[in-house]
Design a protein around this motif. Structure first.
Motif, PDB file in Angstrom:
ATOM      1  N   ASP A  28       0.834  -1.196   0.000  1.00  0.00           N
ATOM      2  CA  ASP A  28       0.000   0.000   0.000  1.00  0.00           C
ATOM      3  C   ASP A  28       0.876   1.255   0.000  1.00  0.00           C
ATOM      4  O   ASP A  28       0.620   2.196  -0.751  1.00  0.00           O
ATOM      5  CB  ASP A  28      -0.929  -0.018   1.214  1.00  0.00           C
ATOM      6  CG  ASP A  28      -1.847   1.178   1.251  1.00  0.00           C
ATOM      7  OD1 ASP A  28      -2.633   1.351   0.291  1.00  0.00           O
ATOM      8  OD2 ASP A  28      -1.785   1.952   2.243  1.00  0.00           O
ATOM      9  N   PHE A  40       2.464   1.719  -3.353  1.00  0.00           N
ATOM     10  CA  PHE A  40       1.468   2.151  -4.318  1.00  0.00           C
ATOM     11  C   PHE A  40       1.177   3.635  -4.153  1.00  0.00           C
ATOM     12  O   PHE A  40       1.134   4.393  -5.137  1.00  0.00           O
ATOM     13  CB  PHE A  40       0.191   1.325  -4.169  1.00  0.00           C
ATOM     14  CG  PHE A  40      -0.864   1.657  -5.169  1.00  0.00           C
ATOM     15  CD1 PHE A  40      -0.693   1.374  -6.519  1.00  0.00           C
ATOM     16  CD2 PHE A  40      -2.041   2.273  -4.772  1.00  0.00           C
ATOM     17  CE1 PHE A  40      -1.668   1.686  -7.443  1.00  0.00           C
ATOM     18  CE2 PHE A  40      -3.030   2.585  -5.691  1.00  0.00           C
ATOM     19  CZ  PHE A  40      -2.843   2.298  -7.033  1.00  0.00           C
ATOM     20  N   ARG A  41       1.006   4.079  -2.901  1.00  0.00           N
ATOM     21  CA  ARG A  41       0.744   5.503  -2.647  1.00  0.00           C
ATOM     22  C   ARG A  41       1.930   6.353  -3.117  1.00  0.00           C
ATOM     23  O   ARG A  41       1.752   7.420  -3.707  1.00  0.00           O
ATOM     24  CB  ARG A  41       0.472   5.742  -1.171  1.00  0.00           C
ATOM     25  CG  ARG A  41      -0.854   5.234  -0.711  1.00  0.00           C
ATOM     26  CD  ARG A  41      -1.027   5.461   0.800  1.00  0.00           C
ATOM     27  NE  ARG A  41      -2.178   4.771   1.315  1.00  0.00           N
ATOM     28  CZ  ARG A  41      -3.395   5.271   1.349  1.00  0.00           C
ATOM     29  NH1 ARG A  41      -3.604   6.495   0.905  1.00  0.00           N
ATOM     30  NH2 ARG A  41      -4.408   4.580   1.834  1.00  0.00           N
ATOM     31  N   SER A  42       3.131   5.865  -2.859  1.00  0.00           N
ATOM     32  CA  SER A  42       4.330   6.594  -3.276  1.00  0.00           C
ATOM     33  C   SER A  42       4.395   6.687  -4.799  1.00  0.00           C
ATOM     34  O   SER A  42       4.729   7.742  -5.346  1.00  0.00           O
ATOM     35  CB  SER A  42       5.565   5.885  -2.735  1.00  0.00           C
ATOM     36  OG  SER A  42       6.724   6.462  -3.236  1.00  0.00           O
ATOM     37  N   SER A  43       4.056   5.596  -5.465  1.00  0.00           N
ATOM     38  CA  SER A  43       4.068   5.607  -6.938  1.00  0.00           C
ATOM     39  C   SER A  43       3.025   6.566  -7.480  1.00  0.00           C
ATOM     40  O   SER A  43       3.274   7.287  -8.456  1.00  0.00           O
ATOM     41  CB  SER A  43       3.794   4.205  -7.483  1.00  0.00           C
ATOM     42  OG  SER A  43       4.835   3.336  -7.153  1.00  0.00           O
ATOM     43  N   LEU A  44       1.837   6.595  -6.841  1.00  0.00           N
ATOM     44  CA  LEU A  44       0.800   7.524  -7.281  1.00  0.00           C
ATOM     45  C   LEU A  44       1.233   8.970  -7.074  1.00  0.00           C
ATOM     46  O   LEU A  44       1.023   9.824  -7.938  1.00  0.00           O
ATOM     47  CB  LEU A  44      -0.507   7.265  -6.523  1.00  0.00           C
ATOM     48  CG  LEU A  44      -1.330   6.082  -6.985  1.00  0.00           C
ATOM     49  CD1 LEU A  44      -2.565   5.937  -6.094  1.00  0.00           C
ATOM     50  CD2 LEU A  44      -1.764   6.243  -8.425  1.00  0.00           C
ATOM     51  N   THR A  45       1.848   9.233  -5.935  1.00  0.00           N
ATOM     52  CA  THR A  45       2.296  10.590  -5.640  1.00  0.00           C
ATOM     53  C   THR A  45       3.370  11.022  -6.634  1.00  0.00           C
ATOM     54  O   THR A  45       3.308  12.130  -7.178  1.00  0.00           O
ATOM     55  CB  THR A  45       2.851  10.665  -4.201  1.00  0.00           C
ATOM     56  OG1 THR A  45       1.827  10.255  -3.307  1.00  0.00           O
ATOM     57  CG2 THR A  45       3.293  12.064  -3.854  1.00  0.00           C
ATOM     58  N   THR A  46       4.318  10.142  -6.875  1.00  0.00           N
ATOM     59  CA  THR A  46       5.402  10.465  -7.804  1.00  0.00           C
ATOM     60  C   THR A  46       4.878  10.622  -9.224  1.00  0.00           C
ATOM     61  O   THR A  46       5.272  11.546  -9.941  1.00  0.00           O
ATOM     62  CB  THR A  46       6.481   9.363  -7.777  1.00  0.00           C
ATOM     63  OG1 THR A  46       6.943   9.225  -6.445  1.00  0.00           O
ATOM     64  CG2 THR A  46       7.630   9.691  -8.701  1.00  0.00           C
ATOM     65  N   GLY A  47       3.973   9.771  -9.629  1.00  0.00           N
ATOM     66  CA  GLY A  47       3.477   9.789 -10.997  1.00  0.00           C
ATOM     67  C   GLY A  47       2.468  10.880 -11.274  1.00  0.00           C
ATOM     68  O   GLY A  47       2.243  11.233 -12.430  1.00  0.00           O
ATOM     69  N   SER A  48       1.852  11.422 -10.250  1.00  0.00           N
ATOM     70  CA  SER A  48       0.813  12.427 -10.498  1.00  0.00           C
ATOM     71  C   SER A  48       1.205  13.811 -10.002  1.00  0.00           C
ATOM     72  O   SER A  48       0.357  14.652  -9.815  1.00  0.00           O
ATOM     73  CB  SER A  48      -0.495  11.985  -9.839  1.00  0.00           C
ATOM     74  OG  SER A  48      -0.320  11.864  -8.443  1.00  0.00           O
TER      75      SER A  48
END
Length: 180
Positions: A141, A144-152
């Motif tokens: 989790d 995933f949150r880190s990837s979402l933050t980095t990607g968005s």
């Protein structure tokens, strides 16, 4: 005719001698078969305890093999947490397939251990497996949150692009766009 009678009596005597020989051979054969039958009966009685013991040993050997297989399976499940822990601690970002395989193994182990909670050694291994599984899901989790933050992450639009699109001079001052 006397010759025929002499021949007949010689044949009869010959047949009578042969019948005596056959009778003696038959009687001797009966005696041999009686001795063999008695010997076989004694052998059967002598080997009965051996057969009984062999049957018991065969059953014991099957029980031992089954117990060993069950213990090997239990030990494998008790060791799963230690075996998959490095893959799970590395997280899904490092090797997703290894991470998912580790989670799958841990799920199977948890299910197995839950079915065998009556065994003393299982409770601690079950707690470790469940805690490891929960930590892995939390790490997943978090990744995933880190990837979402980095990607968005929003990025500033370049000023040159804005000038071309808005046909406005961009400066630090506030300007109103011309009417078209």
């Amino acid at each position: 005719m006397a010759i025929a009678a002499t021949l007949s009596s010689k044949k009869a005597a010959y047949i009578k001698d042969r019948l005596k020989v056959l009778d003696r051979v038959t009687n001797e054969s009966v005696q041999v078969l009686d001795v063999l039958g008695h010997t076989l009966y004694e052998l059967t009685n002598i080997t009965a305890p051996i057969r009984s013991r062999a049957t018991a040993l065969t059953a014991a050997q099957r029980n031992i093999a089954g117990t060993k297989a069950a213990l090997d399976e239990l030990l494998d499940h008790l060791n799963t947490g230690r075996r998959v822990q490095p893959m799970l601690e590395a997280g899904p970002g490092r090797d997703l397939h290894a991470f998912l395989d580790g989670l799958h193994e841990l799920e199977q182990t948890t299910s197995y251990l839950q079915q065998h909670t009556s065994l003393t050694a299982v409770s601690q291994a079950l707690q470790h497996s469940q805690a490891l599984f929960n930590r892995a899901l939390e790490q997943c989790d978090s990744d995933f949150r880190s990837s979402l933050t980095t990607g968005s992450r929003a990025c500033a639009t370049p000023a040159a692009w804005l000038r071309g699109k808005l046909d406005v001079k961009v400066t630090g001052e506030r300007h109103v766009a011309p009417h078209r």
